[in-house]
Design a protein around this motif. Structure first.
Motif, PDB file in Angstrom:
ATOM      1  N   GLY A  48     -24.403  37.498   6.971  1.00 29.33           N
ATOM      2  CA  GLY A  48     -23.576  36.950   7.888  1.00 29.33           C
ATOM      3  C   GLY A  48     -24.376  36.754   9.432  1.00 29.33           C
ATOM      4  N   ALA A  49     -25.690  36.864   9.341  1.00 31.84           N
ATOM      5  CA  ALA A  49     -26.562  36.153  10.644  1.00 31.84           C
ATOM      6  C   ALA A  49     -25.854  34.989  11.092  1.00 31.84           C
ATOM      7  CB  ALA A  49     -27.941  36.106  10.123  1.00 31.84           C
ATOM      8  N   SER A  50     -26.030  34.607  12.088  1.00 29.36           N
ATOM      9  CA  SER A  50     -25.469  33.216  12.833  1.00 29.36           C
ATOM     10  C   SER A  50     -26.449  32.604  13.664  1.00 29.36           C
ATOM     11  CB  SER A  50     -24.175  33.373  13.311  1.00 29.36           C
ATOM     12  OG  SER A  50     -24.092  34.161  14.487  1.00 29.36           O
ATOM     13  N   SER A  51     -26.255  31.424  14.252  1.00 28.82           N
ATOM     14  CA  SER A  51     -27.117  30.826  15.131  1.00 28.82           C
ATOM     15  C   SER A  51     -26.608  31.083  16.702  1.00 28.82           C
ATOM     16  CB  SER A  51     -27.320  29.544  14.806  1.00 28.82           C
ATOM     17  OG  SER A  51     -25.963  28.843  15.106  1.00 28.82           O
ATOM     18  N   GLY A  52     -25.544  31.495  16.560  1.00 29.53           N
ATOM     19  CA  GLY A  52     -24.828  31.527  17.985  1.00 29.53           C
ATOM     20  C   GLY A  52     -24.108  30.234  18.270  1.00 29.53           C
ATOM     21  N   TRP A  53     -23.193  30.193  19.132  1.00 27.69           N
ATOM     22  CA  TRP A  53     -22.373  28.995  19.550  1.00 27.69           C
ATOM     23  C   TRP A  53     -23.336  27.979  20.298  1.00 27.69           C
ATOM     24  CZ3 TRP A  53     -18.110  28.576  16.565  1.00 27.69           C
ATOM     25  CH2 TRP A  53     -17.743  29.477  16.370  1.00 27.69           C
ATOM     26  N   CYS A  54     -23.252  26.753  19.632  1.00 29.41           N
ATOM     27  CA  CYS A  54     -23.829  25.490  20.355  1.00 29.41           C
ATOM     28  C   CYS A  54     -22.885  24.461  20.725  1.00 29.41           C
ATOM     29  CB  CYS A  54     -24.943  25.012  19.325  1.00 29.41           C
ATOM     30  SG  CYS A  54     -26.136  26.424  19.121  1.00 29.41           S
ATOM     31  N   ASN A  55     -23.382  23.509  21.782  1.00 29.46           N
ATOM     32  CA  ASN A  55     -22.647  22.558  22.037  1.00 29.46           C
ATOM     33  C   ASN A  55     -22.256  21.457  21.122  1.00 29.46           C
ATOM     34  OD1 ASN A  55     -21.791  23.673  24.524  1.00 29.46           O
ATOM     35  ND2 ASN A  55     -23.632  22.840  25.448  1.00 29.46           N
ATOM     36  N   THR A  56     -23.309  21.267  20.194  1.00 30.72           N
ATOM     37  CA  THR A  56     -23.184  20.087  19.264  1.00 30.72           C
ATOM     38  C   THR A  56     -23.546  20.710  17.721  1.00 30.72           C
ATOM     39  OG1 THR A  56     -25.376  19.383  19.263  1.00 30.72           O
ATOM     40  CG2 THR A  56     -23.701  18.329  20.899  1.00 30.72           C
ATOM     41  N   GLU A  57     -23.180  20.174  16.951  1.00 31.07           N
ATOM     42  CA  GLU A  57     -23.530  20.704  15.245  1.00 31.07           C
ATOM     43  C   GLU A  57     -25.063  20.645  15.142  1.00 31.07           C
ATOM     44  OE1 GLU A  57     -22.588  19.715  10.633  1.00 31.07           O
ATOM     45  OE2 GLU A  57     -21.579  18.565  12.199  1.00 31.07           O
ATOM     46  N   GLN A  58     -25.708  19.414  15.884  1.00 29.56           N
ATOM     47  CA  GLN A  58     -27.107  19.245  15.621  1.00 29.56           C
ATOM     48  C   GLN A  58     -27.992  20.354  16.345  1.00 29.56           C
ATOM     49  OE1 GLN A  58     -28.679  16.889  13.893  1.00 29.56           O
ATOM     50  NE2 GLN A  58     -30.608  17.973  14.477  1.00 29.56           N
ATOM     51  N   GLU A  59     -27.335  20.800  17.526  1.00 26.48           N
ATOM     52  CA  GLU A  59     -27.934  21.800  18.131  1.00 26.48           C
ATOM     53  C   GLU A  59     -27.872  23.190  17.374  1.00 26.48           C
ATOM     54  OE1 GLU A  59     -26.186  22.422  21.950  1.00 26.48           O
ATOM     55  OE2 GLU A  59     -27.083  20.438  22.858  1.00 26.48           O
ATOM     56  N   ALA A  60     -26.886  23.285  16.705  1.00 29.08           N
ATOM     57  CA  ALA A  60     -26.334  24.885  15.771  1.00 29.08           C
ATOM     58  C   ALA A  60     -27.561  24.668  14.701  1.00 29.08           C
ATOM     59  CB  ALA A  60     -25.071  24.815  15.359  1.00 29.08           C
ATOM     60  N   VAL A  61     -27.810  23.590  14.035  1.00 28.04           N
ATOM     61  CA  VAL A  61     -28.538  23.468  13.126  1.00 28.04           C
ATOM     62  C   VAL A  61     -30.002  23.504  13.558  1.00 28.04           C
ATOM     63  CG1 VAL A  61     -29.696  21.660  11.259  1.00 28.04           C
ATOM     64  CG2 VAL A  61     -27.262  21.959  11.758  1.00 28.04           C
ATOM     65  N   GLU A  62     -30.411  22.824  14.572  1.00 30.45           N
ATOM     66  CA  GLU A  62     -31.874  23.045  15.189  1.00 30.45           C
ATOM     67  C   GLU A  62     -32.045  24.631  15.441  1.00 30.45           C
ATOM     68  OE1 GLU A  62     -32.313  20.251  18.134  1.00 30.45           O
ATOM     69  OE2 GLU A  62     -32.093  18.609  17.026  1.00 30.45           O
ATOM     70  N   SER A  63     -31.061  25.164  16.195  1.00 29.79           N
ATOM     71  CA  SER A  63     -31.120  26.640  16.322  1.00 29.79           C
ATOM     72  C   SER A  63     -31.283  27.680  15.073  1.00 29.79           C
ATOM     73  CB  SER A  63     -29.905  27.019  17.110  1.00 29.79           C
ATOM     74  OG  SER A  63     -30.107  28.361  17.361  1.00 29.79           O
ATOM     75  N   TRP A  64     -30.557  27.345  14.327  1.00 27.14           N
ATOM     76  CA  TRP A  64     -30.759  27.974  12.881  1.00 27.14           C
ATOM     77  C   TRP A  64     -32.065  27.522  11.969  1.00 27.14           C
ATOM     78  CZ3 TRP A  64     -28.357  31.743  10.367  1.00 27.14           C
ATOM     79  CH2 TRP A  64     -28.745  31.910   8.964  1.00 27.14           C
ATOM     80  N   ASN A  65     -32.618  26.440  12.221  1.00 30.59           N
ATOM     81  CA  ASN A  65     -33.833  25.968  11.560  1.00 30.59           C
ATOM     82  C   ASN A  65     -35.054  26.676  12.345  1.00 30.59           C
ATOM     83  OD1 ASN A  65     -32.339  25.310   9.240  1.00 30.59           O
ATOM     84  ND2 ASN A  65     -32.531  23.082  10.084  1.00 30.59           N
TER      85      ASN A  65
END
Length: 82
Positions: A48-65
Motif C-alpha cells: 500500500g505504499a504510495s508516492s503522495g499526491w502530485c500535480n501530474t501523472e509524470q510527476e507521480a511516476v518520477e516521484s515513485w521511481n
C-alpha cells in the motif's frame, strides 16, 4: 511516460497510478483539475505504499521511481540477498 519500478518496500510489481477525481477518467475535466499518485496494490499482496499526491501523472511516476541508493539508505528489499 517512464515504466513504473517495483515497490521499494515489498518489491511488488503490481503498481498503479490513481487519480483523485473520477471525472478525469470520463474526460469531463482536464489534468489541471486533478492530482495523481502511484500506489502499491494491496489487492496483489502489496504493502500500500504510495508516492503522495502530485500535480501530474509524470510527476507521480518520477516521484515513485526515485530511489535512494542502498549504500546511503542501508535498506533491503524483500528477496534481496545482497
Amino acid at each position: 511516460m517512464a515504466e513504473l519500478l517495483p515497490c521499494p518496500f515489498c518489491n511488488n510489481k503490481k503498481i498503479s497510478v490513481i487519480v483523485d477525481n473520477a471525472e478525469y477518467s470520463l474526460g469531463l475535466v482536464d489534468e489541471t483539475d486533478v492530482h495523481f499518485k502511484v500506489i502499491c496494490s494491496t489487492s496483489s499482496c502489496g504493502c500500500g505504499a504510495s508516492s503522495g499526491w502530485c500535480n501530474t501523472e509524470q510527476e507521480a511516476v518520477e516521484s515513485w521511481n526515485t530511489r535512494i541508493p542502498k549504500e546511503i539508505s542501508g535498506a533491503k528489499m524483500k528477496g534481496d540477498n545482497n
